[in-house]
Write an enzyme that holds these catalytic residues in place. Structure first.
Site, mmCIF file in Angstrom:
data_model
loop_
_atom_site.group_PDB
_atom_site.id
_atom_site.type_symbol
_atom_site.label_atom_id
_atom_site.label_comp_id
_atom_site.label_asym_id
_atom_site.label_seq_id
_atom_site.Cartn_x
_atom_site.Cartn_y
_atom_site.Cartn_z
ATOM 1 N N ASN A 11 0.841 -1.185 0.000
ATOM 2 C CA ASN A 11 0.000 0.000 0.000
ATOM 3 C C ASN A 11 0.884 1.246 0.000
ATOM 4 O OD1 ASN A 11 0.658 -0.663 2.780
ATOM 5 N ND2 ASN A 11 -0.965 0.694 3.487
ATOM 6 N N GLU A 59 -3.084 -4.777 -2.872
ATOM 7 C CA GLU A 59 -3.626 -5.733 -3.832
ATOM 8 C C GLU A 59 -3.656 -5.138 -5.238
ATOM 9 O OE1 GLU A 59 -4.751 -4.772 -0.850
ATOM 10 O OE2 GLU A 59 -6.380 -6.070 -0.187
ATOM 11 N N GLU A 67 0.204 5.196 0.659
ATOM 12 C CA GLU A 67 -0.740 6.231 1.057
ATOM 13 C C GLU A 67 -0.311 7.589 0.523
ATOM 14 O OE1 GLU A 67 -2.353 4.196 5.173
ATOM 15 O OE2 GLU A 67 -1.106 5.978 5.333
ATOM 16 N N CYS A 115 -10.268 -4.497 0.541
ATOM 17 C CA CYS A 115 -11.354 -3.517 0.578
ATOM 18 C C CYS A 115 -12.291 -3.778 -0.601
ATOM 19 C CB CYS A 115 -10.798 -2.096 0.533
ATOM 20 S SG CYS A 115 -10.132 -1.603 -1.083
#
Length: 134
Positions: free
Chosen positions: A46, A59, A48, A90
């Site tokens: 990830n 993912e 951010e 998510c």
């Protein structure tokens, strides 16, 4: 139902890049490993951003790498986190995974507790969006 996937292998691959996760806002570090039908593995973390909408999940990062390398058929996705419990993909990631295999094996793992959950994407996301044409 899940396919025959070496869960530990895929978890270890994802764990190998977990430290590269960039999560200064949520402090939720996530890494992913995507296994394709050809047997290749693509990794992602990830990333951010202070403008939250620009954040990319691990993912989707791994799937983007898969597509960049010309592959389209994923078999399994491992999601590894440093949280107390494994976390599922998510909603956006579920949809993206479904685009490439609505019956993918989903592996969720916490490095903190060593807990692993294995599910089929259809259990997490039974009705993905599909563009229908007539």
């Amino acid at each position: 139902m899940t396919c025959n996937v070496d869960v530990n292998f895929l978890v270890e691959k994802a764990k190998s890049v977990l430290g590269n996760s960039y999560a200064p806002y949520s402090n939720i570090h996530v890494a992913s490993a995507v296994l394709t039908k050809s047997g290749r593995v693509y990794l992602g973390v990830n990333v951010e951003n202070s403008s939250y909408g620009l954040t990319i999940c691990a993912e989707r990062s791994a799937i983007s790498s898969m597509v960049t390398h010309g592959e389209r058929e994923l078999v399994a996705v491992a999601v590894v986190t440093d949280m107390d419990k494994p976390i599922p993909p998510c909603g956006a990631c579920r949809q993206v995974i479904a685009e490439f295999n609505p019956e993918a094996t989903i592996i969720m793992h916490s490095v903190k507790t060593k807990e692993t959950i294995v599910m089929n994407l259809k259990e997490l996301y039974p009705q993905p969006f599909k563009l229908t044409t007539t």
